[in-house]
Design an enzyme around this catalytic site. Structure first.
Site, PDB file in Angstrom:
ATOM      1  N   CYS A 121      21.783  14.911  35.428  1.00 32.32           N
ATOM      2  CA  CYS A 121      20.344  14.918  35.094  1.00 32.32           C
ATOM      3  C   CYS A 121      19.933  13.545  34.551  1.00 32.32           C
ATOM      4  O   CYS A 121      20.238  13.201  33.403  1.00 32.32           O
ATOM      5  CB  CYS A 121      20.065  16.015  34.067  1.00 32.32           C
ATOM      6  SG  CYS A 121      18.417  15.950  33.343  1.00 32.32           S
ATOM      7  N   CYS A 176      17.757  13.495  31.433  1.00 35.11           N
ATOM      8  CA  CYS A 176      18.552  13.815  30.245  1.00 35.11           C
ATOM      9  C   CYS A 176      19.109  12.545  29.611  1.00 35.11           C
ATOM     10  O   CYS A 176      19.176  12.408  28.387  1.00 35.11           O
ATOM     11  CB  CYS A 176      19.714  14.745  30.599  1.00 35.11           C
ATOM     12  SG  CYS A 176      19.204  16.363  31.227  1.00 35.11           S
TER      13      CYS A 176
END
Length: 288
Positions: free
Chosen positions: A36, A39
Protein backbone atom coordinates in the site's frame (compact mmCIF):
# COMPACT_ATOMS: atom_id res chain seq x y z
CA UNK A 1 10.61 4.53 14.83
CA UNK A 2 10.72 1.04 16.33
CA UNK A 3 12.56 2.45 19.36
CA UNK A 4 9.86 5.02 20.16
CA UNK A 5 8.09 4.48 23.49
CA UNK A 6 4.89 5.77 21.87
CA UNK A 7 4.75 3.43 18.84
CA UNK A 8 4.00 -0.31 18.86
CA UNK A 9 3.57 -3.11 16.34
CA UNK A 10 0.41 -5.04 17.10
CA UNK A 11 0.26 -8.81 17.43
CA UNK A 12 -2.52 -11.07 18.68
CA UNK A 13 -0.44 -11.56 21.83
CA UNK A 14 -0.01 -7.91 22.80
CA UNK A 15 -3.12 -6.31 21.31
CA UNK A 16 -5.33 -6.74 24.36
CA UNK A 17 -2.70 -5.13 26.57
CA UNK A 18 -2.42 -2.26 24.10
CA UNK A 19 -6.18 -1.80 24.14
CA UNK A 20 -6.11 -1.55 27.92
CA UNK A 21 -3.84 1.48 27.46
CA UNK A 22 -6.79 3.26 25.83
CA UNK A 23 -8.26 3.76 29.31
CA UNK A 24 -5.31 6.06 30.06
CA UNK A 25 -4.57 7.68 26.68
CA UNK A 26 -6.13 7.48 23.19
CA UNK A 27 -4.76 4.76 20.92
CA UNK A 28 -4.48 5.41 17.17
CA UNK A 29 -4.52 2.09 15.31
CA UNK A 30 -2.98 2.33 11.84
CA UNK A 31 -3.93 -0.54 9.52
CA UNK A 32 -1.41 -0.81 6.68
CA UNK A 33 0.30 -3.23 4.27
CA UNK A 34 3.64 -3.39 2.45
CA UNK A 35 2.03 -3.10 -0.98
CA UNK A 36 0.00 0.00 0.00
CA UNK A 37 1.80 3.10 -1.25
CA UNK A 38 -0.47 5.61 0.58
CA UNK A 39 0.30 3.68 3.78
CA UNK A 40 3.98 4.49 3.32
CA UNK A 41 3.10 8.17 3.04
CA UNK A 42 0.86 8.20 6.10
CA UNK A 43 2.94 6.11 8.49
CA UNK A 44 5.92 8.50 8.84
CA UNK A 45 3.50 11.36 9.44
CA UNK A 46 1.76 9.46 12.25
CA UNK A 47 5.11 8.43 13.72
CA UNK A 48 6.32 12.02 13.72
CA UNK A 49 3.17 13.16 15.53
CA UNK A 50 3.36 10.32 18.06
CA UNK A 51 6.86 11.40 19.04
CA UNK A 52 5.97 15.08 19.00
CA UNK A 53 2.95 14.61 21.29
CA UNK A 54 5.12 12.59 23.71
CA UNK A 55 2.56 10.20 25.08
CA UNK A 56 -0.62 12.24 24.58
CA UNK A 57 -1.62 9.28 22.41
CA UNK A 58 -0.17 5.87 21.46
CA UNK A 59 0.31 4.78 17.86
CA UNK A 60 -0.27 1.10 17.09
CA UNK A 61 0.64 -0.30 13.67
CA UNK A 62 -1.27 -3.30 12.35
CA UNK A 63 0.09 -5.07 9.26
CA UNK A 64 -3.22 -6.12 7.74
CA UNK A 65 -1.65 -8.93 5.68
CA UNK A 66 0.02 -10.48 8.70
CA UNK A 67 -2.77 -9.69 11.17
CA UNK A 68 -5.83 -10.46 9.04
CA UNK A 69 -7.88 -11.46 12.06
CA UNK A 70 -7.35 -8.07 13.70
CA UNK A 71 -8.19 -6.26 10.45
CA UNK A 72 -11.37 -8.31 10.11
CA UNK A 73 -12.26 -7.69 13.75
CA UNK A 74 -12.21 -3.93 13.11
CA UNK A 75 -14.03 -4.20 9.78
CA UNK A 76 -11.14 -2.75 7.79
CA UNK A 77 -11.90 -2.74 4.04
CA UNK A 78 -9.52 -0.06 2.73
CA UNK A 79 -5.93 0.84 3.46
CA UNK A 80 -4.70 2.84 5.12
CA UNK A 81 -7.37 3.02 7.81
CA UNK A 82 -6.80 4.68 11.18
CA UNK A 83 -9.14 4.11 14.11
CA UNK A 84 -9.06 6.00 17.39
CA UNK A 85 -9.72 3.93 20.52
CA UNK A 86 -10.64 5.47 23.88
CA UNK A 87 -11.79 3.51 26.92
CA UNK A 88 -11.78 0.37 24.79
CA UNK A 89 -14.16 1.80 22.16
CA UNK A 90 -13.76 3.25 18.66
CA UNK A 91 -14.49 6.97 18.93
CA UNK A 92 -13.14 8.25 15.60
CA UNK A 93 -11.53 7.08 12.36
CA UNK A 94 -10.41 8.05 8.88
CA UNK A 95 -9.35 6.31 5.68
CA UNK A 96 -6.65 7.29 3.22
CA UNK A 97 -3.91 9.87 3.57
CA UNK A 98 -5.07 13.04 5.31
CA UNK A 99 -3.28 16.41 5.62
CA UNK A 100 -1.20 16.67 8.76
CA UNK A 101 -3.33 19.60 9.93
CA UNK A 102 -6.47 17.43 9.85
CA UNK A 103 -4.75 14.62 11.73
CA UNK A 104 -3.64 17.11 14.36
CA UNK A 105 -7.24 18.24 14.80
CA UNK A 106 -8.34 14.63 15.28
CA UNK A 107 -5.60 14.02 17.83
CA UNK A 108 -6.40 17.24 19.69
CA UNK A 109 -10.05 16.20 19.95
CA UNK A 110 -9.11 13.04 21.81
CA UNK A 111 -5.61 13.51 23.24
CA UNK A 112 -4.82 13.00 26.91
CA UNK A 113 -4.45 16.45 28.50
CA UNK A 114 -2.19 16.92 31.52
CA UNK A 115 -4.40 19.75 32.76
CA UNK A 116 -7.71 17.87 32.35
CA UNK A 117 -8.06 17.19 36.14
CA UNK A 118 -7.68 20.91 36.82
CA UNK A 119 -10.16 21.78 34.09
CA UNK A 120 -12.69 19.43 35.68
CA UNK A 121 -12.00 20.99 39.07
CA UNK A 122 -12.60 24.45 37.60
CA UNK A 123 -15.89 23.33 36.06
CA UNK A 124 -16.98 21.87 39.41
CA UNK A 125 -16.14 25.15 41.13
CA UNK A 126 -18.16 27.00 38.49
CA UNK A 127 -21.15 24.70 38.96
CA UNK A 128 -20.95 25.28 42.71
CA UNK A 129 -21.13 29.05 42.21
CA UNK A 130 -17.48 29.98 42.65
CA UNK A 131 -17.06 31.90 39.39
CA UNK A 132 -13.92 33.88 40.38
CA UNK A 133 -12.15 30.76 41.64
CA UNK A 134 -13.17 28.74 38.59
CA UNK A 135 -11.94 31.49 36.28
CA UNK A 136 -8.58 31.73 38.02
CA UNK A 137 -8.02 27.97 37.81
CA UNK A 138 -9.18 27.78 34.17
CA UNK A 139 -6.79 30.62 33.31
CA UNK A 140 -3.96 28.46 34.64
CA UNK A 141 -5.15 25.53 32.52
CA UNK A 142 -5.10 27.66 29.37
CA UNK A 143 -1.76 29.18 30.31
CA UNK A 144 -0.19 25.71 30.52
CA UNK A 145 -1.97 24.35 27.42
CA UNK A 146 -2.87 27.25 25.10
CA UNK A 147 -4.14 24.83 22.44
CA UNK A 148 -6.65 23.23 24.85
CA UNK A 149 -9.45 24.95 22.97
CA UNK A 150 -12.30 23.36 24.92
CA UNK A 151 -10.88 25.02 28.03
CA UNK A 152 -10.38 28.28 26.11
CA UNK A 153 -14.07 28.27 25.19
CA UNK A 154 -15.11 27.61 28.79
CA UNK A 155 -12.81 30.33 30.09
CA UNK A 156 -14.17 32.82 27.56
CA UNK A 157 -17.69 32.14 28.81
CA UNK A 158 -16.58 32.78 32.39
CA UNK A 159 -14.85 36.02 31.43
CA UNK A 160 -17.97 37.31 29.69
CA UNK A 161 -19.95 36.81 32.90
CA UNK A 162 -17.41 38.94 34.78
CA UNK A 163 -17.52 41.97 32.46
CA UNK A 164 -14.26 40.94 30.78
CA UNK A 165 -15.79 40.64 27.33
CA UNK A 166 -12.86 42.18 25.47
CA UNK A 167 -10.46 39.60 26.92
CA UNK A 168 -12.86 36.85 25.93
CA UNK A 169 -13.12 38.24 22.40
CA UNK A 170 -9.33 38.19 21.94
CA UNK A 171 -9.19 34.58 23.13
CA UNK A 172 -12.00 33.47 20.85
CA UNK A 173 -10.49 35.18 17.82
CA UNK A 174 -7.25 33.30 18.47
CA UNK A 175 -8.83 29.87 18.03
CA UNK A 176 -7.83 28.38 14.65
CA UNK A 177 -10.59 27.70 12.10
CA UNK A 178 -12.37 24.36 12.63
CA UNK A 179 -10.52 23.66 15.89
CA UNK A 180 -13.85 24.05 17.69
CA UNK A 181 -17.44 23.95 16.46
CA UNK A 182 -17.88 27.30 14.68
CA UNK A 183 -21.43 27.59 15.98
CA UNK A 184 -20.15 27.55 19.57
CA UNK A 185 -17.63 30.28 18.81
CA UNK A 186 -20.23 32.37 16.97
CA UNK A 187 -22.60 32.09 19.91
CA UNK A 188 -19.93 33.23 22.36
CA UNK A 189 -18.86 36.10 20.10
CA UNK A 190 -22.50 37.18 20.03
CA UNK A 191 -22.49 37.13 23.84
CA UNK A 192 -19.32 39.24 23.77
CA UNK A 193 -21.01 41.75 21.51
CA UNK A 194 -24.07 41.88 23.73
CA UNK A 195 -21.94 42.35 26.85
CA UNK A 196 -20.00 45.19 25.21
CA UNK A 197 -23.23 46.86 24.11
CA UNK A 198 -24.67 46.54 27.61
CA UNK A 199 -21.54 48.10 29.09
CA UNK A 200 -21.92 51.09 26.77
CA UNK A 201 -25.47 51.86 27.84
CA UNK A 202 -25.22 51.42 31.60
CA UNK A 203 -26.95 54.39 33.21
CA UNK A 204 -27.90 55.98 29.88
CA UNK A 205 -31.00 58.20 30.06
CA UNK A 206 -33.03 57.95 26.86
CA UNK A 207 -35.67 60.54 27.75
CA UNK A 208 -34.09 63.30 25.66
CA UNK A 209 -33.88 61.03 22.61
CA UNK A 210 -37.47 59.92 23.08
CA UNK A 211 -38.62 63.55 23.35
CA UNK A 212 -36.66 64.50 20.22
CA UNK A 213 -38.23 61.60 18.30
CA UNK A 214 -41.71 62.49 19.54
CA UNK A 215 -41.25 66.00 18.18
CA UNK A 216 -39.88 64.75 14.86
CA UNK A 217 -40.91 61.16 14.00
CA UNK A 218 -38.78 61.35 10.85
CA UNK A 219 -35.52 62.02 12.70
CA UNK A 220 -33.82 58.86 11.48
CA UNK A 221 -30.47 59.60 13.15
CA UNK A 222 -32.15 59.79 16.55
CA UNK A 223 -34.16 56.68 15.73
CA UNK A 224 -30.93 54.77 15.01
CA UNK A 225 -29.26 56.01 18.16
CA UNK A 226 -32.23 54.95 20.22
CA UNK A 227 -32.34 51.56 18.47
CA UNK A 228 -28.71 50.90 19.40
CA UNK A 229 -29.40 51.75 23.02
CA UNK A 230 -32.54 49.59 23.15
CA UNK A 231 -30.61 46.57 21.90
CA UNK A 232 -27.82 47.29 24.37
CA UNK A 233 -30.38 47.39 27.17
CA UNK A 234 -31.63 43.98 26.01
CA UNK A 235 -34.91 45.53 24.83
CA UNK A 236 -34.46 43.58 21.63
CA UNK A 237 -37.87 43.89 20.01
CA UNK A 238 -38.02 47.62 20.68
CA UNK A 239 -34.63 47.99 19.01
CA UNK A 240 -35.63 45.84 16.04
CA UNK A 241 -38.79 47.87 15.55
CA UNK A 242 -36.77 51.09 15.41
CA UNK A 243 -34.24 49.64 12.95
CA UNK A 244 -37.10 48.43 10.79
CA UNK A 245 -38.76 51.85 10.90
CA UNK A 246 -35.52 53.47 9.70
CA UNK A 247 -35.20 50.98 6.86
CA UNK A 248 -38.85 51.41 5.90
CA UNK A 249 -38.62 55.21 5.83
CA UNK A 250 -35.31 55.34 3.94
CA UNK A 251 -33.51 52.11 3.04
CA UNK A 252 -30.43 54.10 1.94
CA UNK A 253 -30.09 56.20 5.09
CA UNK A 254 -26.48 56.11 6.35
CA UNK A 255 -25.60 53.40 3.84
CA UNK A 256 -28.50 51.14 4.80
CA UNK A 257 -27.99 51.46 8.55
CA UNK A 258 -31.54 50.31 9.37
CA UNK A 259 -31.14 46.97 7.59
CA UNK A 260 -27.61 46.56 8.90
CA UNK A 261 -28.90 47.09 12.42
CA UNK A 262 -31.53 44.42 11.89
CA UNK A 263 -29.06 41.83 10.64
CA UNK A 264 -26.52 42.69 13.32
CA UNK A 265 -29.19 42.10 15.95
CA UNK A 266 -30.22 38.84 14.28
CA UNK A 267 -26.65 37.60 14.76
CA UNK A 268 -26.74 38.78 18.34
CA UNK A 269 -29.87 36.89 19.34
CA UNK A 270 -29.34 33.82 17.14
CA UNK A 271 -31.26 32.47 14.17
CA UNK A 272 -33.54 30.37 16.38
CA UNK A 273 -35.06 33.40 18.11
CA UNK A 274 -38.68 33.94 16.97
CA UNK A 275 -37.98 37.65 16.50
CA UNK A 276 -35.60 36.85 13.66
CA UNK A 277 -38.34 35.14 11.68
CA UNK A 278 -40.80 37.92 12.52
CA UNK A 279 -38.59 40.72 11.23
CA UNK A 280 -37.30 38.78 8.25
CA UNK A 281 -40.94 38.38 7.21
CA UNK A 282 -41.51 42.11 7.66
CA UNK A 283 -38.51 42.84 5.43
CA UNK A 284 -39.82 40.40 2.85
CA UNK A 285 -43.23 42.06 2.92
CA UNK A 286 -41.65 45.40 2.04
CA UNK A 287 -40.36 43.91 -1.21
CA UNK A 288 -43.73 42.62 -2.31
Amino acid sequence: MADSPYIFDATPQNFQQIMESSYQVPVLVDFWADWCQPCKTLMPMLAKLANEYQGAFILVKVNSDEQQQLAAQFGVRNLPTVKVIKDGKIVDEFMGVQPESEIRKLIDRHRARKTEPYRQQALEMYNNGDLPGATQLMEQVVQHEPDFYEAVIELAGMLIQQERAEEAEVMLQGIPPDAIDNQVISQLLAEVKRAKLQAQVVGVDTSALEQRLAENPNDLATMLELANIRVGMDEIEAGLELYFAVHKKDSNFQDGAGKKGLFSTFELIGSGNPLVKKYRNKLFALLY
